[in-house]
Design a protein around this motif. Structure first.
Motif, mmCIF file in Angstrom:
data_model
loop_
_atom_site.group_PDB
_atom_site.id
_atom_site.type_symbol
_atom_site.label_atom_id
_atom_site.label_comp_id
_atom_site.label_asym_id
_atom_site.label_seq_id
_atom_site.Cartn_x
_atom_site.Cartn_y
_atom_site.Cartn_z
ATOM 1 N N TRP A 7 26.469 -6.671 -18.650
ATOM 2 C CA TRP A 7 26.910 -7.889 -19.303
ATOM 3 C C TRP A 7 28.401 -8.143 -19.107
ATOM 4 O O TRP A 7 28.826 -9.286 -18.952
ATOM 5 C CB TRP A 7 26.586 -7.839 -20.794
ATOM 6 C CG TRP A 7 25.196 -8.261 -21.135
ATOM 7 C CD1 TRP A 7 24.190 -7.509 -21.634
ATOM 8 C CD2 TRP A 7 24.653 -9.581 -21.000
ATOM 9 N NE1 TRP A 7 23.051 -8.255 -21.819
ATOM 10 C CE2 TRP A 7 23.311 -9.546 -21.441
ATOM 11 C CE3 TRP A 7 25.161 -10.800 -20.540
ATOM 12 C CZ2 TRP A 7 22.483 -10.661 -21.426
ATOM 13 C CZ3 TRP A 7 24.343 -11.912 -20.523
ATOM 14 C CH2 TRP A 7 23.026 -11.832 -20.974
ATOM 15 N N PHE A 8 29.198 -7.072 -19.120
ATOM 16 C CA PHE A 8 30.644 -7.272 -19.010
ATOM 17 C C PHE A 8 31.022 -7.780 -17.621
ATOM 18 O O PHE A 8 31.864 -8.680 -17.487
ATOM 19 C CB PHE A 8 31.390 -5.972 -19.306
ATOM 20 C CG PHE A 8 32.889 -6.126 -19.264
ATOM 21 C CD1 PHE A 8 33.567 -6.710 -20.327
ATOM 22 C CD2 PHE A 8 33.613 -5.718 -18.156
ATOM 23 C CE1 PHE A 8 34.941 -6.870 -20.278
ATOM 24 C CE2 PHE A 8 34.986 -5.869 -18.106
ATOM 25 C CZ PHE A 8 35.656 -6.447 -19.163
ATOM 26 N N ILE A 19 28.598 -16.097 -24.485
ATOM 27 C CA ILE A 19 27.865 -15.094 -23.700
ATOM 28 C C ILE A 19 28.407 -13.703 -23.983
ATOM 29 O O ILE A 19 27.643 -12.730 -24.125
ATOM 30 C CB ILE A 19 27.953 -15.435 -22.204
ATOM 31 C CG1 ILE A 19 27.184 -16.727 -21.912
ATOM 32 C CG2 ILE A 19 27.423 -14.299 -21.344
ATOM 33 C CD1 ILE A 19 27.327 -17.225 -20.497
ATOM 34 N N LEU A 20 29.734 -13.561 -24.081
ATOM 35 C CA LEU A 20 30.325 -12.260 -24.377
ATOM 36 C C LEU A 20 29.931 -11.778 -25.769
ATOM 37 O O LEU A 20 29.645 -10.585 -25.967
ATOM 38 C CB LEU A 20 31.844 -12.334 -24.241
ATOM 39 C CG LEU A 20 32.605 -11.027 -24.473
ATOM 40 C CD1 LEU A 20 32.157 -9.957 -23.476
ATOM 41 C CD2 LEU A 20 34.102 -11.260 -24.365
ATOM 42 N N ASN A 21 29.880 -12.685 -26.733
ATOM 43 C CA ASN A 21 29.462 -12.294 -28.078
ATOM 44 C C ASN A 21 27.992 -11.890 -28.116
ATOM 45 O O ASN A 21 27.611 -10.955 -28.834
ATOM 46 C CB ASN A 21 29.713 -13.447 -29.059
ATOM 47 C CG ASN A 21 31.155 -13.520 -29.512
ATOM 48 O OD1 ASN A 21 31.584 -12.808 -30.415
ATOM 49 N ND2 ASN A 21 31.919 -14.389 -28.879
ATOM 50 N N ILE A 45 26.524 -8.250 -29.317
ATOM 51 C CA ILE A 45 25.419 -8.092 -30.271
ATOM 52 C C ILE A 45 24.318 -7.236 -29.663
ATOM 53 O O ILE A 45 23.740 -6.357 -30.336
ATOM 54 C CB ILE A 45 24.882 -9.472 -30.681
ATOM 55 C CG1 ILE A 45 25.939 -10.228 -31.489
ATOM 56 C CG2 ILE A 45 23.607 -9.338 -31.507
ATOM 57 C CD1 ILE A 45 25.563 -11.664 -31.794
ATOM 58 N N GLN A 46 24.024 -7.446 -28.380
ATOM 59 C CA GLN A 46 23.017 -6.631 -27.700
ATOM 60 C C GLN A 46 23.435 -5.166 -27.647
ATOM 61 O O GLN A 46 22.617 -4.255 -27.882
ATOM 62 C CB GLN A 46 22.801 -7.156 -26.278
ATOM 63 C CG GLN A 46 22.015 -8.446 -26.194
ATOM 64 C CD GLN A 46 20.555 -8.254 -26.557
ATOM 65 O OE1 GLN A 46 20.125 -8.629 -27.649
ATOM 66 N NE2 GLN A 46 19.803 -7.654 -25.670
ATOM 67 N N ALA A 47 24.721 -4.924 -27.350
ATOM 68 C CA ALA A 47 25.208 -3.545 -27.307
ATOM 69 C C ALA A 47 25.211 -2.908 -28.691
ATOM 70 O O ALA A 47 25.010 -1.693 -28.841
ATOM 71 C CB ALA A 47 26.619 -3.516 -26.718
ATOM 72 N N SER A 101 23.028 -0.838 -25.380
ATOM 73 C CA SER A 101 22.848 -1.025 -23.947
ATOM 74 C C SER A 101 23.563 -2.290 -23.509
ATOM 75 O O SER A 101 23.485 -3.321 -24.177
ATOM 76 C CB SER A 101 21.359 -1.116 -23.591
ATOM 77 O OG SER A 101 21.193 -1.432 -22.218
ATOM 78 N N TRP A 102 24.255 -2.200 -22.372
ATOM 79 C CA TRP A 102 24.926 -3.349 -21.783
ATOM 80 C C TRP A 102 24.122 -3.943 -20.627
ATOM 81 O O TRP A 102 24.630 -4.778 -19.883
ATOM 82 C CB TRP A 102 26.316 -2.960 -21.282
ATOM 83 C CG TRP A 102 27.320 -2.783 -22.381
ATOM 84 C CD1 TRP A 102 27.527 -1.654 -23.117
ATOM 85 C CD2 TRP A 102 28.238 -3.759 -22.866
ATOM 86 N NE1 TRP A 102 28.533 -1.866 -24.033
ATOM 87 C CE2 TRP A 102 28.988 -3.149 -23.904
ATOM 88 C CE3 TRP A 102 28.516 -5.082 -22.540
ATOM 89 C CZ2 TRP A 102 29.981 -3.825 -24.593
ATOM 90 C CZ3 TRP A 102 29.507 -5.755 -23.223
ATOM 91 C CH2 TRP A 102 30.226 -5.131 -24.242
ATOM 92 N N SER A 103 22.897 -3.529 -20.462
ATOM 93 C CA SER A 103 22.084 -4.006 -19.357
ATOM 94 C C SER A 103 21.612 -5.436 -19.603
ATOM 95 O O SER A 103 21.235 -5.798 -20.730
ATOM 96 C CB SER A 103 20.874 -3.091 -19.141
ATOM 97 O OG SER A 103 20.031 -3.606 -18.134
#
Length: 353
Positions: free
Chosen positions: A26-27, A70-72, A76-78, A83-85
């Motif tokens: 994501w990053f 999108i970064l936020n 939230i997912q991480a 996971s950053w996938s």
């Protein structure tokens, strides 16, 4: 702006898109989107007029806001899944928010208001970049996560974009604004099909880039600003007028041109999945948008435009018959040839599905 600076900016735009294409983190996806936005801004304000600077600022604010969302969502997912996938499943909240963020980047309903105004304030070449290449990275990200999105929200946004794009272009007289609403409608078609078949939507996206590029380059070569500037076009330059007519009709989806074949594939995909109501709404939206495509074609064959007869004196000062074999003219000929001879390209397109 120096030529080397322009080359460097174009290189950064291409590299940033490739970063989004090749990354599953994501990053790095966010980094590629931000790099893409910051690299395109000096190119948008290349003419450095108050109107182009205003459009550039609007584009910067919209893209920065969507990238922050999108970064936020990635944070939230991480937080929830460690996971950053990109392929990590989304929950209902992150799926809805991410759908709206990508709709803001692509210019889909209900986040489409910025797109026609920005396109109108820029030149044809800058508008071409925003309508085609700048949609590649969000489209790639959308393809990564389409299986995790909320299907109802995503399809609803796409279908309403087709209707809003068709309805919004009816009352427009500026050529670039008509192309902007046309772009909203076409991206809506692509998004509606993507949820059911990514391969069909990819074919539609490639054909959309080809058709839109040909029309924008033709508008740049002829200096088309409004519908009144189309008067006496065929009379003074029959080849360009004929190509413009066929190009916009292909963009509208008239058979047997290229645009019709992509919509035929889309309807076949939707009907095979049992989505009859959405297919009907898309057809109605396409028929509404066909009205202003036919208006462009009709105005292109007028010898005297009814409201602006003085435009004939403007055309007399332009040498349309001068042969200029530039890179833009060669590329324009190739794109228009592909958009016109749709039946020849049909087996080639089906082979990708």
């Amino acid at each position: 702006m120096h030529r080397s600076v322009v080359v460097l900016l174009v290189f950064n735009v291409v590299v940033s898109t490739l970063i989004v294409l090749s990354s599953h983190h994501w990053f790095t996806v966010w980094f590629g989107l931000e790099m893409n936005t910051l690299s395109i801004l000096p190119m948008l304000a290349y003419q450095y007029t108050p109107r182009s600077v205003e459009s550039t600022v609007k584009y910067f604010l919209v893209q920065s806001f969507s990238a922050a969302i999108i970064l936020n969502v990635a944070l939230i997912q991480a937080w929830f899944y460690t996971s950053w996938s990109v392929y990590t499943p989304l929950n209902i909240f992150t799926s809805t928010v991410l759908t709206l963020a990508l709709a803001l980047k692509l210019g889909l309903f209900p986040c489409h208001y910025w797109f026609p105004d920005v396109i109108q304030g820029l030149g044809f070449l800058q508008g071409l970049i925003l309508s085609t290449w700048q949609k590649v990275a969000p489209y790639i990200l959308l393809g990564y996560i389409v299986s995790s999105l909320n299907g109802f929200v995503f399809v609803l946004v796409s279908v309403l974009s087709v209707v809003v794009g068709a309805w919004g272009g009816l009352n427009q007289t500026q050529f670039r604004k008509i192309l902007a609403f046309s772009s909203i409608s076409h991206i809506g078609w692509i998004g509606s099909v993507m949820f059911y078949s990514v391969s069909v939507s990819l074919v539609m996206f490639v054909v959309y880039i080809i058709l839109n590029s040909g029309i924008f380059l033709l508008g740049h070569e002829l200096g088309l600003s409004s519908l009144s500037s189309l008067g006496r076009l065929v009379y003074l330059n029959s080849t360009s007028g004929f190509c413009l007519i066929l190009g916009v009709l292909s963009l509208g989806g008239l058979p047997p041109l290229m645009g019709f074949l992509t919509k035929f594939l889309a309807l076949e995909c939707l009907i095979s999945n049992g989505v009859f109501i959405i297919s009907g709404i898309l057809v109605v939206g396409s028929l509404i948008s066909l009205f202003f495509y036919l208006r462009i074609a009709f105005n292109s064959i007028l010898i005297l435009f009814p409201q602006h007869s003085l435009v004939m004196f403007v055309w007399r000062s332009v040498n349309f018959y001068e042969v200029n074999l530039s890179v833009v003219s060669i590329l324009l000929g190739i794109l228009l040839s592909i958009s016109i001879f749709g039946l020849v390209c049909f087996p080639f397109l089906v082979s990708f599905i």
